[in-house]
Each structure stands twice: as C-alpha cells, then as structure tokens.
Design a protein around this motif. Structure first.
Motif, mmCIF file in Angstrom:
data_model
loop_
_atom_site.group_PDB
_atom_site.id
_atom_site.type_symbol
_atom_site.label_atom_id
_atom_site.label_comp_id
_atom_site.label_asym_id
_atom_site.label_seq_id
_atom_site.Cartn_x
_atom_site.Cartn_y
_atom_site.Cartn_z
ATOM 1 N N GLU A 261 27.091 31.090 19.338
ATOM 2 C CA GLU A 261 26.699 31.191 18.114
ATOM 3 C C GLU A 261 27.200 30.459 16.940
ATOM 4 O OE1 GLU A 261 24.670 34.885 15.092
ATOM 5 O OE2 GLU A 261 25.584 34.717 17.271
ATOM 6 N N PHE A 262 26.230 29.482 16.179
ATOM 7 C CA PHE A 262 27.053 29.025 14.676
ATOM 8 C C PHE A 262 25.975 29.558 13.657
ATOM 9 C CE2 PHE A 262 25.866 26.246 11.224
ATOM 10 C CZ PHE A 262 27.228 25.672 10.762
ATOM 11 N N ALA A 263 27.781 30.396 13.075
ATOM 12 C CA ALA A 263 27.016 31.723 11.899
ATOM 13 C C ALA A 263 27.335 31.013 10.697
ATOM 14 C CB ALA A 263 27.972 32.230 12.570
ATOM 15 N N VAL A 264 28.211 30.142 10.477
ATOM 16 C CA VAL A 264 28.452 29.673 8.557
ATOM 17 C C VAL A 264 27.151 29.860 7.884
ATOM 18 C CG1 VAL A 264 29.513 27.740 7.514
ATOM 19 C CG2 VAL A 264 30.539 28.113 9.962
ATOM 20 N N PRO A 265 27.665 31.005 6.990
ATOM 21 C CA PRO A 265 26.794 30.996 6.495
ATOM 22 C C PRO A 265 26.187 30.068 5.134
ATOM 23 C CG PRO A 265 28.075 32.851 5.675
ATOM 24 C CD PRO A 265 28.735 31.957 6.089
ATOM 25 N N HIS B 235 18.610 26.564 10.965
ATOM 26 C CA HIS B 235 18.535 26.052 12.089
ATOM 27 C C HIS B 235 19.115 23.973 11.302
ATOM 28 C CE1 HIS B 235 16.790 24.215 15.449
ATOM 29 N NE2 HIS B 235 15.944 23.057 14.829
ATOM 30 N N GLY B 236 19.553 23.711 12.301
ATOM 31 C CA GLY B 236 20.025 22.250 12.160
ATOM 32 C C GLY B 236 21.441 21.528 11.819
ATOM 33 N N ASP B 237 21.930 22.804 11.272
ATOM 34 C CA ASP B 237 23.248 23.182 10.280
ATOM 35 C C ASP B 237 24.498 23.025 10.720
ATOM 36 O OD1 ASP B 237 22.383 23.236 7.835
ATOM 37 O OD2 ASP B 237 22.582 25.252 7.767
ATOM 38 N N ASP B 238 23.890 22.630 12.320
ATOM 39 C CA ASP B 238 25.448 22.934 13.219
ATOM 40 C C ASP B 238 25.199 21.354 13.413
ATOM 41 O OD1 ASP B 238 23.095 23.202 14.258
ATOM 42 O OD2 ASP B 238 23.686 23.838 16.423
ATOM 43 N N LEU B 239 25.172 20.830 13.751
ATOM 44 C CA LEU B 239 24.292 18.581 13.353
ATOM 45 C C LEU B 239 25.826 18.850 13.414
ATOM 46 C CD1 LEU B 239 20.337 18.427 13.767
ATOM 47 C CD2 LEU B 239 22.107 18.303 15.881
ATOM 48 N N GLN B 240 26.193 19.054 11.872
ATOM 49 C CA GLN B 240 27.147 18.125 11.558
ATOM 50 C C GLN B 240 28.689 18.150 12.086
ATOM 51 O OE1 GLN B 240 26.363 19.197 7.706
ATOM 52 N NE2 GLN B 240 26.474 20.653 7.458
ATOM 53 N N TYR B 241 28.711 19.048 12.889
ATOM 54 C CA TYR B 241 29.430 19.717 13.277
ATOM 55 C C TYR B 241 29.752 18.941 15.281
ATOM 56 C CZ TYR B 241 30.163 22.949 9.387
ATOM 57 O OH TYR B 241 30.353 23.097 8.061
ATOM 58 N N TYR B 242 28.473 18.463 15.302
ATOM 59 C CA TYR B 242 28.477 18.293 17.061
ATOM 60 C C TYR B 242 29.265 17.264 17.095
ATOM 61 C CZ TYR B 242 25.867 22.141 19.470
ATOM 62 O OH TYR B 242 25.253 23.058 19.153
ATOM 63 N N PRO C 42 29.812 18.153 5.716
ATOM 64 C CA PRO C 42 30.138 19.741 6.133
ATOM 65 C C PRO C 42 30.367 20.750 5.769
ATOM 66 C CG PRO C 42 31.671 18.249 7.713
ATOM 67 C CD PRO C 42 31.115 17.811 6.196
ATOM 68 N N LEU C 43 29.363 22.321 5.766
ATOM 69 C CA LEU C 43 29.057 23.178 5.225
ATOM 70 C C LEU C 43 30.292 24.170 4.709
ATOM 71 C CD1 LEU C 43 25.449 24.507 6.420
ATOM 72 C CD2 LEU C 43 26.312 23.757 4.119
ATOM 73 N N ARG D 40 31.241 33.718 18.764
ATOM 74 C CA ARG D 40 30.285 32.935 18.093
ATOM 75 C C ARG D 40 31.714 31.955 16.685
ATOM 76 N NH1 ARG D 40 29.072 38.508 14.048
ATOM 77 N NH2 ARG D 40 26.870 38.041 15.351
ATOM 78 N N PHE D 41 31.071 31.097 15.795
ATOM 79 C CA PHE D 41 31.536 30.073 15.247
ATOM 80 C C PHE D 41 31.118 30.751 13.652
ATOM 81 C CE2 PHE D 41 31.228 28.498 19.167
ATOM 82 C CZ PHE D 41 32.831 27.629 19.715
ATOM 83 N N ASN D 42 32.297 30.939 13.111
ATOM 84 C CA ASN D 42 31.619 32.041 11.932
ATOM 85 C C ASN D 42 33.559 31.292 10.497
ATOM 86 O OD1 ASN D 42 30.973 32.826 9.604
ATOM 87 N ND2 ASN D 42 30.009 34.751 10.227
ATOM 88 N N LYS D 43 33.512 31.686 10.021
ATOM 89 C CA LYS D 43 34.637 31.776 8.152
ATOM 90 C C LYS D 43 34.276 33.002 7.738
ATOM 91 C CE LYS D 43 32.219 29.341 4.069
ATOM 92 N NZ LYS D 43 31.964 28.997 3.206
ATOM 93 N N THR D 44 35.815 32.782 7.707
ATOM 94 C CA THR D 44 36.443 34.117 6.932
ATOM 95 C C THR D 44 35.629 34.044 5.575
ATOM 96 O OG1 THR D 44 38.136 34.411 6.294
ATOM 97 C CG2 THR D 44 38.111 34.492 8.065
ATOM 98 N N SER D 45 35.704 35.268 4.302
ATOM 99 C CA SER D 45 35.772 35.040 3.333
ATOM 100 C C SER D 45 36.813 34.390 2.734
ATOM 101 C CB SER D 45 35.487 36.746 2.455
ATOM 102 O OG SER D 45 36.983 36.745 2.523
#
Length: 140
Positions: free
Chosen positions: A32-36, A40-47, A56-57, A104-109
């Motif tokens: 699950e790509f969960a970076v706020p 949909h599609g925000d994960d493409l830059q990471y592939y 990248p966000l 889950r692929f996310n980031k912390t605050s």
C-alpha cells in the motif's frame, strides 16, 4: 457528489486488488502506497526512480529504494523477500493470505520512511465483500 466519489473509490481502485489477491490463492503480496495524499498514480514516480522528469512527493533515498526495489524483487524472483540488494530496508513481507498482511509504505511526520507490515482493516474487507456481491449489477 464528493461523498459519492469517496464511497466509490474503494469499489473502483481498492477492492479489485483484494479480489486479485484471493484469485492467486495465497501466492501474492499486497503493498500500500500511503504517502499523503496518496492519490491514484502518485506511486508511479517511485516505481521508476531513474526517470528524472518526476518529482517525488517524498524524496527520501531509503523510501524510494524500499518501494522500487521491493517490486523489482518480485519481478526478478517472484518474491519481495529475495532481495537483490542487501541494503534494501524493507522488512520481511508475508503473503497477503497470512492474516491479510500488507506492507504499508508511508512516511512519519518527521519525514522518515515508515514501512511496516499491517493487517488489512476488517471493515474495508467487509465493504469490499459488499461491492463484490454487487458485481453482477455493476460490471465489476
């Protein structure tokens, strides 16, 4: 209209992934790509991190390595745990059929990678079961 769209997003984008997981009969992994905001599609830059036209966000080397290499590991060995790069920081990744586990692929605050195994929300699976029961009427 906004509320209707929010209710349809799981039916259109999320639930079909769970139908596919069940179809592969325990031989699949769920990420699950969960970076706020995680649109949909925000994960493409990471592939494809080598494509420099994307910005990248969440521009974090460890996150990008974990996300892109985990999926590349599946392509190379059919298993995200068979890592071709020993510096890949992704933790052990169970099959989805093992307690509905997803990565889950996310980031912390604090803008640090936050990558860990979670169990799929039971309420989400229940809603997806409803949408699946409606498939004959909706073309899903």
């Amino acid at each position: 209209m906004k509320a209707v769209t929010k209710r349809l997003i799981p039916a259109i984008f999320i639930c079909p992934t769970y139908y596919l997981l069940k179809a592969f009969n325990g031989k699949s992994w769920k990420g699950e790509f969960a970076v706020p905001q995680a649109y949909h599609g925000d994960d493409l830059q990471y592939y494809f991190p080598s494509i420099k036209s994307y910005s990248p966000l969440f521009n974090n080397t460890d996150f990008i390595k974990s996300f892109s290499q985990s999926f590349l590991d599946v392509i190379l060995s059919l298993n995200p745990n068979t890592q071709f790069d020993p510096t890949n920081p992704t933790p052990a990744w169970n099959h989805w059929s093992s307690n509905n586990t997803e990565m889950r692929f996310n980031k912390t605050s604090a803008n640090e990678p936050d990558i860990w195994a979670i169990s799929t929300d039971a309420g989400l699976l229940e809603r997806c079961a409803f949408w699946h029961s409606m498939a004959a009427f909706m073309g899903q």
